[in-house]
Design a protein around this motif. Sequence first.
Motif, mmCIF file in Angstrom:
data_model
loop_
_atom_site.group_PDB
_atom_site.id
_atom_site.type_symbol
_atom_site.label_atom_id
_atom_site.label_comp_id
_atom_site.label_asym_id
_atom_site.label_seq_id
_atom_site.Cartn_x
_atom_site.Cartn_y
_atom_site.Cartn_z
ATOM 1 N N THR A 15 0.841 -1.201 0.000
ATOM 2 C CA THR A 15 0.000 0.000 0.000
ATOM 3 C C THR A 15 0.877 1.252 0.000
ATOM 4 O O THR A 15 2.042 1.214 0.398
ATOM 5 C CB THR A 15 -0.937 0.042 1.222
ATOM 6 O OG1 THR A 15 -0.160 0.035 2.406
ATOM 7 C CG2 THR A 15 -1.907 -1.119 1.205
ATOM 8 N N ALA A 21 2.068 8.331 -3.269
ATOM 9 C CA ALA A 21 1.383 8.269 -4.564
ATOM 10 C C ALA A 21 1.608 9.553 -5.362
ATOM 11 O O ALA A 21 1.801 9.495 -6.583
ATOM 12 C CB ALA A 21 -0.103 8.008 -4.361
ATOM 13 N N ARG A 33 -6.227 11.808 -4.558
ATOM 14 C CA ARG A 33 -7.373 11.466 -3.710
ATOM 15 C C ARG A 33 -8.637 11.237 -4.547
ATOM 16 O O ARG A 33 -9.386 10.286 -4.309
ATOM 17 C CB ARG A 33 -7.627 12.564 -2.685
ATOM 18 C CG ARG A 33 -6.582 12.620 -1.601
ATOM 19 C CD ARG A 33 -6.816 13.842 -0.704
ATOM 20 N NE ARG A 33 -5.733 14.029 0.214
ATOM 21 C CZ ARG A 33 -5.664 13.501 1.431
ATOM 22 N NH1 ARG A 33 -6.648 12.738 1.866
ATOM 23 N NH2 ARG A 33 -4.627 13.716 2.197
ATOM 24 N N CYS A 36 -8.386 7.901 -6.544
ATOM 25 C CA CYS A 36 -8.559 6.742 -5.663
ATOM 26 C C CYS A 36 -10.009 6.582 -5.230
ATOM 27 O O CYS A 36 -10.519 5.469 -5.146
ATOM 28 C CB CYS A 36 -7.646 6.865 -4.457
ATOM 29 S SG CYS A 36 -5.905 6.729 -4.885
ATOM 30 N N ALA A 42 -8.678 2.599 -2.714
ATOM 31 C CA ALA A 42 -8.100 3.016 -1.441
ATOM 32 C C ALA A 42 -9.045 2.662 -0.307
ATOM 33 O O ALA A 42 -10.241 2.457 -0.511
ATOM 34 C CB ALA A 42 -7.822 4.517 -1.447
ATOM 35 N N ILE A 53 -3.626 3.312 -0.124
ATOM 36 C CA ILE A 53 -3.871 3.139 -1.557
ATOM 37 C C ILE A 53 -3.234 1.828 -2.001
ATOM 38 O O ILE A 53 -2.064 1.565 -1.696
ATOM 39 C CB ILE A 53 -3.263 4.319 -2.351
ATOM 40 C CG1 ILE A 53 -3.874 5.641 -1.887
ATOM 41 C CG2 ILE A 53 -3.456 4.111 -3.849
ATOM 42 C CD1 ILE A 53 -3.128 6.861 -2.390
ATOM 43 N N PHE A 58 -2.906 1.367 -8.165
ATOM 44 C CA PHE A 58 -2.557 2.749 -8.488
ATOM 45 C C PHE A 58 -1.640 2.810 -9.708
ATOM 46 O O PHE A 58 -1.836 3.635 -10.601
ATOM 47 C CB PHE A 58 -1.894 3.414 -7.277
ATOM 48 C CG PHE A 58 -1.610 4.868 -7.488
ATOM 49 C CD1 PHE A 58 -2.634 5.793 -7.481
ATOM 50 C CD2 PHE A 58 -0.318 5.315 -7.700
ATOM 51 C CE1 PHE A 58 -2.376 7.146 -7.685
ATOM 52 C CE2 PHE A 58 -0.042 6.649 -7.904
ATOM 53 C CZ PHE A 58 -1.090 7.569 -7.903
#
Length: 97
Positions: A15, A21, A33, A36, A42, A53, A58
């Motif tokens: 994660t 990220a 944000r 996700c 997430a 995440i 991702f």
Amino acid sequence: MTVIPPLIFNPSDQTLCVKQATFISGLSDRVVRRMCRERRIAQQVCPSASIRIHAAAFLMIIHGDETALELLRGDERSHPAVARYFHAARQILKTAA
């Protein structure tokens, strides 16, 4: 509008936090944000908790690999298209540590 099911995290899944990220993608905190949240990759236990995440998911999103993301949602983690992102996520997090 199609409802996307949330991605199920396995305990062994790598994660990222939002800061990691943003560094990896070069995108802003707000964009990460939103991506996700929209793609449901997430987890946030409560409003004040940090956001976790899914690292491989991702990477799939920022590389535009919708096929791999759908395979991951179908729990096809051993499929070569998915496994390469798990490997890449491990390598990125290993070099960041």
